[in-house]
Write a protein that holds these residues in place. Structure first.
Motif, PDB file in Angstrom:
ATOM      1  N   THR A 233      53.534   4.845 -18.507  1.00 54.01           N
ATOM      2  CA  THR A 233      54.633   4.249 -17.755  1.00 54.01           C
ATOM      3  C   THR A 233      54.076   3.432 -16.601  1.00 54.01           C
ATOM      4  OG1 THR A 233      54.793   6.151 -16.283  1.00 54.01           O
ATOM      5  CG2 THR A 233      56.109   6.212 -18.320  1.00 54.01           C
ATOM      6  N   GLY A 235      54.688   3.973 -13.566  1.00 55.94           N
ATOM      7  CA  GLY A 235      54.262   4.953 -12.563  1.00 55.94           C
ATOM      8  C   GLY A 235      52.877   5.500 -12.835  1.00 55.94           C
ATOM      9  N   CYS A 273      49.949  -3.645 -14.734  1.00 48.16           N
ATOM     10  CA  CYS A 273      51.249  -3.350 -15.360  1.00 48.16           C
ATOM     11  C   CYS A 273      51.726  -4.510 -16.226  1.00 48.16           C
ATOM     12  CB  CYS A 273      52.297  -3.049 -14.283  1.00 48.16           C
ATOM     13  SG  CYS A 273      52.116  -1.443 -13.493  1.00 48.16           S
ATOM     14  N   LYS A 283      61.032  -5.534 -14.738  1.00 49.94           N
ATOM     15  CA  LYS A 283      60.792  -4.108 -14.558  1.00 49.94           C
ATOM     16  C   LYS A 283      59.771  -3.849 -13.450  1.00 49.94           C
ATOM     17  CE  LYS A 283      62.066  -2.383 -19.133  1.00 49.94           C
ATOM     18  NZ  LYS A 283      61.601  -1.664 -20.359  1.00 49.94           N
ATOM     19  N   TYR A 287      60.401  -1.892  -9.865  1.00 44.25           N
ATOM     20  CA  TYR A 287      59.610  -0.707  -9.497  1.00 44.25           C
ATOM     21  C   TYR A 287      58.995  -0.858  -8.104  1.00 44.25           C
ATOM     22  CZ  TYR A 287      56.204   3.082  -9.701  1.00 44.25           C
ATOM     23  OH  TYR A 287      55.471   4.210  -9.434  1.00 44.25           O
TER      24      TYR A 287
END
Length: 329
Positions: A233, A235, A273, A283, A287
């Motif tokens: 993910t 994160g 990412c 996205k 985040y």
């Protein structure tokens, strides 16, 4: 038969084409409003994806684009263009479903040898139909030719300077008009008349460079991208990046003072990412609490520019990716 893989790299040039479905029998553009809507979609893609449009021609049931990709993102950009235009077309036509015959066709272009010729090939399309659509190219409103010869105001998002520079003459508008009037070279016409058009057009040196240098380099990069598993993910990617960098301060010794602030731990995580994790700009922006996807694009572009001239930084980011893999597998 498997589809050929697209060769994507920074500042590559492509001749992009697509037709209406049912072997081109479905029209893509029914009126002036449809043409204008496609050009609006094209302009949006220029600003969002940083692509550069060198030439275009919109015909009734197909289109031609000559695109440069500073960010190595032809697939993303064209997915946006075709997808958004399909939605807008169907809204105008009060219809639904696909309007294109399939995925777009792209030919990787040797810009030094063929860029100028391809702008001419694209612009001559309205005259080379079984029944010419206009008597003079200047009269065809839905190509970039009128802007190239100063017949209409050039859109801000259309790039013409490289074309003029390759002509090497002072009177650029007249020179380009004369160049187009000479017609296509027979070799180029033969190339496009083949039943199965090759995916690359270029001279021997360009083809050899692709085979021996660029494609192996791209395959290695793809292997590294694949090392970040799909289960990672945003994160987990961020946590892994921070954990690695907290233990490895030597990364920042590789950077020039001007890049110290731009290439922070957070911005490296954002880059991984997007470039390795494959997450969308939206996205990532959500985040990290960034107000606009353009902020993500700007930050990743800075790092890509630094990677071009800083091999040690590239190796370090690859090490971070390997570290993330070990943490999440």
């Amino acid at each position: 038969m498997p589809r050929p893989e697209r060769i994507e790299y920074e500042n590559a040039y492509y001749h992009v084409m697509n037709r209406g479905r049912d072997r081109g029998r479905i029209n893509l553009f029914h009126s002036t409003l449809y043409f204008q809507t496609f050009l609006q979609t094209l302009e949006e893609a220029v600003h969002r994806f940083g692509i550069i449009i060198h030439a275009y021609c919109l015909m009734t049931n197909h289109y031609h684009l000559l695109i440069q990709t500073p960010q190595a993102n032809i697939s993303r950009a064209m997915r946006h263009i075709n997808g958004v235009y399909t939605q807008r077309h169907n809204r105008l036509a009060k219809s639904d479903g696909s309007i294109f015959r399939g995925r777009f066709k792209s030919i990787l272009v040797d810009s030094d040898a063929y860029l100028l010729q391809l702008t001419r090939y694209i612009h001559l399309n309205p005259l080379e139909t079984s029944r010419p659509m206009v008597k003079e190219l200047l009269d065809y409103s839905w190509s970039s030719y009128p802007a190239n010869v100063n017949g209409v105001k050039k859109p801000d998002w259309l790039e013409c300077e490289q074309t003029y520079q390759m002509l090497g003459r002072k009177k650029r508008y007249e020179a380009y008009a004369r160049f187009v009037a000479k017609g296509n070279k027979e070799s180029l016409t033969c190339f496009y008349n083949r039943g199965n058009i090759a995916s690359v057009i270029g001279d021997k040196d360009f083809i050899e460079w692709l085979k021996s240098v660029k494609i192996p380099e791209l395959k290695l990069s793809e292997q590294i991208r694949a090392s970040v598993p799909q289960g990672a993910t945003i994160g987990k990617i961020v946590d892994g990046t921070y954990a690695y960098l907290n233990k490895s301060y030597d990364l920042f010794r590789l950077l020039s003072r001007e890049q110290d602030k731009a290439i922070s731990k957070r911005n490296i995580a954002i880059f991984i990412c997007q470039d390795y994790g494959g997450y969308s700009l939206r996205k990532i922006a959500d985040y990290f609490g960034l107000g606009h996807v353009g902020s993500v694009s700007r930050l990743t572009s800075i790092i890509r520019s630094e990677l071009k001239q800083n091999k040690k930084l590239k190796c370090k980011i690859n090490e971070i990716c390997q570290y993330i893999v070990k943490r999440v597998t």
